[in-house]
Motif scaffolding. Sequence first.
Motif, PDB file in Angstrom:
ATOM      1  N   LYS A   1      12.674   6.532  -1.298  1.00  0.00           N
ATOM      2  CA  LYS A   1      11.529   6.503  -0.385  1.00  0.00           C
ATOM      3  C   LYS A   1      11.052   5.078  -0.145  1.00  0.00           C
ATOM      4  CE  LYS A   1       9.789  11.134  -1.520  1.00  0.00           C
ATOM      5  NZ  LYS A   1       8.678  11.908  -2.150  1.00  0.00           N
ATOM      6  N   MET A   2      11.090   4.238  -1.184  1.00  0.00           N
ATOM      7  CA  MET A   2      10.658   2.842  -1.043  1.00  0.00           C
ATOM      8  C   MET A   2      11.547   2.082  -0.064  1.00  0.00           C
ATOM      9  SD  MET A   2       9.683   1.735  -4.941  1.00  0.00           S
ATOM     10  CE  MET A   2       8.185   2.343  -5.746  1.00  0.00           C
ATOM     11  N   ILE A   3      12.848   2.297  -0.184  1.00  0.00           N
ATOM     12  CA  ILE A   3      13.774   1.626   0.724  1.00  0.00           C
ATOM     13  C   ILE A   3      13.576   2.139   2.149  1.00  0.00           C
ATOM     14  CG2 ILE A   3      16.213   1.279   1.286  1.00  0.00           C
ATOM     15  CD1 ILE A   3      16.760   1.590  -1.746  1.00  0.00           C
ATOM     16  N   HIS A   4      13.433   3.452   2.271  1.00  0.00           N
ATOM     17  CA  HIS A   4      13.275   4.046   3.589  1.00  0.00           C
ATOM     18  C   HIS A   4      11.992   3.564   4.264  1.00  0.00           C
ATOM     19  CE1 HIS A   4      12.587   7.378   6.556  1.00  0.00           C
ATOM     20  NE2 HIS A   4      13.860   7.125   6.764  1.00  0.00           N
ATOM     21  N   VAL A   5      10.906   3.453   3.509  1.00  0.00           N
ATOM     22  CA  VAL A   5       9.636   3.054   4.114  1.00  0.00           C
ATOM     23  C   VAL A   5       9.684   1.603   4.598  1.00  0.00           C
ATOM     24  CG1 VAL A   5       8.313   2.128   2.132  1.00  0.00           C
ATOM     25  CG2 VAL A   5       7.158   3.494   3.866  1.00  0.00           C
ATOM     26  N   GLN A   6      10.480   0.773   3.925  1.00  0.00           N
ATOM     27  CA  GLN A   6      10.631  -0.606   4.383  1.00  0.00           C
ATOM     28  C   GLN A   6      11.419  -0.657   5.695  1.00  0.00           C
ATOM     29  OE1 GLN A   6      11.465  -3.615   1.121  1.00  0.00           O
ATOM     30  NE2 GLN A   6      11.536  -1.749  -0.098  1.00  0.00           N
TER      31      GLN A   6
ATOM     32  N   GLY B   1       0.830  -1.196   0.000  1.00  0.00           N
ATOM     33  CA  GLY B   1       0.000   0.000   0.000  1.00  0.00           C
ATOM     34  C   GLY B   1       0.867   1.249   0.000  1.00  0.00           C
ATOM     35  N   LEU B   2       1.929   1.229   0.821  1.00  0.00           N
ATOM     36  CA  LEU B   2       2.856   2.362   0.885  1.00  0.00           C
ATOM     37  C   LEU B   2       3.686   2.487  -0.393  1.00  0.00           C
ATOM     38  CD1 LEU B   2       4.074   1.774   4.551  1.00  0.00           C
ATOM     39  CD2 LEU B   2       2.651   3.676   3.768  1.00  0.00           C
ATOM     40  N   LEU B   3       4.185   1.361  -0.898  1.00  0.00           N
ATOM     41  CA  LEU B   3       5.020   1.386  -2.104  1.00  0.00           C
ATOM     42  C   LEU B   3       4.238   1.857  -3.317  1.00  0.00           C
ATOM     43  CD1 LEU B   3       7.145  -1.875  -1.732  1.00  0.00           C
ATOM     44  CD2 LEU B   3       7.721   0.454  -1.055  1.00  0.00           C
TER      45      LEU B   3
ATOM     46  N   TYR C   1      21.603  -4.705  -8.946  1.00  0.00           N
ATOM     47  CA  TYR C   1      21.331  -3.618  -8.014  1.00  0.00           C
ATOM     48  C   TYR C   1      20.166  -3.959  -7.089  1.00  0.00           C
ATOM     49  CZ  TYR C   1      24.335  -0.678 -10.943  1.00  0.00           C
ATOM     50  OH  TYR C   1      25.398  -0.155 -11.624  1.00  0.00           O
ATOM     51  N   SER C   2      19.086  -4.508  -7.638  1.00  0.00           N
ATOM     52  CA  SER C   2      17.924  -4.835  -6.815  1.00  0.00           C
ATOM     53  C   SER C   2      18.251  -5.949  -5.823  1.00  0.00           C
ATOM     54  CB  SER C   2      16.730  -5.235  -7.690  1.00  0.00           C
ATOM     55  OG  SER C   2      17.006  -6.382  -8.456  1.00  0.00           O
ATOM     56  N   GLU C   3      19.078  -6.910  -6.245  1.00  0.00           N
ATOM     57  CA  GLU C   3      19.485  -7.977  -5.326  1.00  0.00           C
ATOM     58  C   GLU C   3      20.357  -7.424  -4.195  1.00  0.00           C
ATOM     59  OE1 GLU C   3      21.377 -10.914  -7.746  1.00  0.00           O
ATOM     60  OE2 GLU C   3      19.504 -11.501  -8.754  1.00  0.00           O
ATOM     61  N   PHE C   4      21.230  -6.472  -4.547  1.00  0.00           N
ATOM     62  CA  PHE C   4      22.060  -5.847  -3.520  1.00  0.00           C
ATOM     63  C   PHE C   4      21.192  -5.098  -2.509  1.00  0.00           C
ATOM     64  CE2 PHE C   4      23.786  -1.777  -2.095  1.00  0.00           C
ATOM     65  CZ  PHE C   4      24.819  -2.214  -1.279  1.00  0.00           C
ATOM     66  N   LEU C   5      20.218  -4.336  -3.002  1.00  0.00           N
ATOM     67  CA  LEU C   5      19.348  -3.569  -2.112  1.00  0.00           C
ATOM     68  C   LEU C   5      18.532  -4.489  -1.212  1.00  0.00           C
ATOM     69  CD1 LEU C   5      18.123  -0.808  -4.589  1.00  0.00           C
ATOM     70  CD2 LEU C   5      19.688  -0.513  -2.657  1.00  0.00           C
ATOM     71  N   SER C   6      18.056  -5.589  -1.776  1.00  0.00           N
ATOM     72  CA  SER C   6      17.281  -6.558  -0.978  1.00  0.00           C
ATOM     73  C   SER C   6      18.149  -7.158   0.123  1.00  0.00           C
ATOM     74  CB  SER C   6      16.736  -7.664  -1.886  1.00  0.00           C
ATOM     75  OG  SER C   6      15.818  -7.145  -2.826  1.00  0.00           O
ATOM     76  N   ALA C   7      19.384  -7.510  -0.227  1.00  0.00           N
ATOM     77  CA  ALA C   7      20.302  -8.088   0.760  1.00  0.00           C
ATOM     78  C   ALA C   7      20.652  -7.056   1.840  1.00  0.00           C
ATOM     79  CB  ALA C   7      21.567  -8.575   0.067  1.00  0.00           C
ATOM     80  N   TRP C   8      20.830  -5.795   1.447  1.00  0.00           N
ATOM     81  CA  TRP C   8      21.150  -4.749   2.410  1.00  0.00           C
ATOM     82  C   TRP C   8      19.989  -4.528   3.375  1.00  0.00           C
ATOM     83  CZ3 TRP C   8      19.215   0.216   3.432  1.00  0.00           C
ATOM     84  CH2 TRP C   8      20.010   0.994   4.287  1.00  0.00           C
ATOM     85  N   LEU C   9      18.766  -4.506   2.832  1.00  0.00           N
ATOM     86  CA  LEU C   9      17.583  -4.367   3.684  1.00  0.00           C
ATOM     87  C   LEU C   9      17.490  -5.525   4.673  1.00  0.00           C
ATOM     88  CD1 LEU C   9      14.919  -3.170   1.097  1.00  0.00           C
ATOM     89  CD2 LEU C   9      15.451  -2.016   3.253  1.00  0.00           C
TER      90      LEU C   9
END
Length: 203
Positions: free
Chosen positions: A96-101, A78-80, A164-172
């Motif tokens: 913003k998407m990363i921050h909201v997660q 809903g937020l994304l 890049y998306s895999e890196f961001l997912s792993a970082w999260l």
Amino acid sequence: MESNTAELKKPRPAKGERRIQILQTLAQMLENPAGDKITTAGLAKTIGVSEAALYRHFASKAQMFEGLIEFIEASLFGLLNQIAQSDASAMEQLKKMIHVQLVFAQKNPGMVRVLIGDALMHEHERLQQRVTQLLERLSATMKQTLRNATAENTWQPITDVAVYSEFLSAWLMGRWHAYVRSGFTRLPTDGFDDVWFMLGWQR
């Protein structure tokens, strides 16, 4: 005497309200830093009902966890979706998407234990599969946002956007794990702007 009688006649929560109460209580119990295993007996005792009462609303404990996962999914997407529909650039949307997660995890410590699978150990295997599907959807959303950024010419990748998306997912996931391991003291959002700047995505 009248007040006691009124208390005795206090109406029971409606079916939908009781389901929400069960899920809220389950989420609160998961906030215990010790990470104790949740039992239906303990859950029923915390709510003040019998185990049989729980099973009138959920067929099993696994179904209760599924209810939490559905709540997490509905809340996050809903937020994304709101962010994706905004007028911000794709890179600003990604930030913003990363921050909201991170914020969601920070505000819901019990639920982040579900996201990292910590709360699902020794539970039905389909629950972990369900969470994996949720995480894959989150990663796919970030991947699409990166593609949008390339289309806008606001960012150009030096390799496939999937990397890049895999890196961001792993970082999260790393941030969520650190939050849980620290007993919910190491906040996921700490230093986020510095990390974003370091990545060179500060625009």
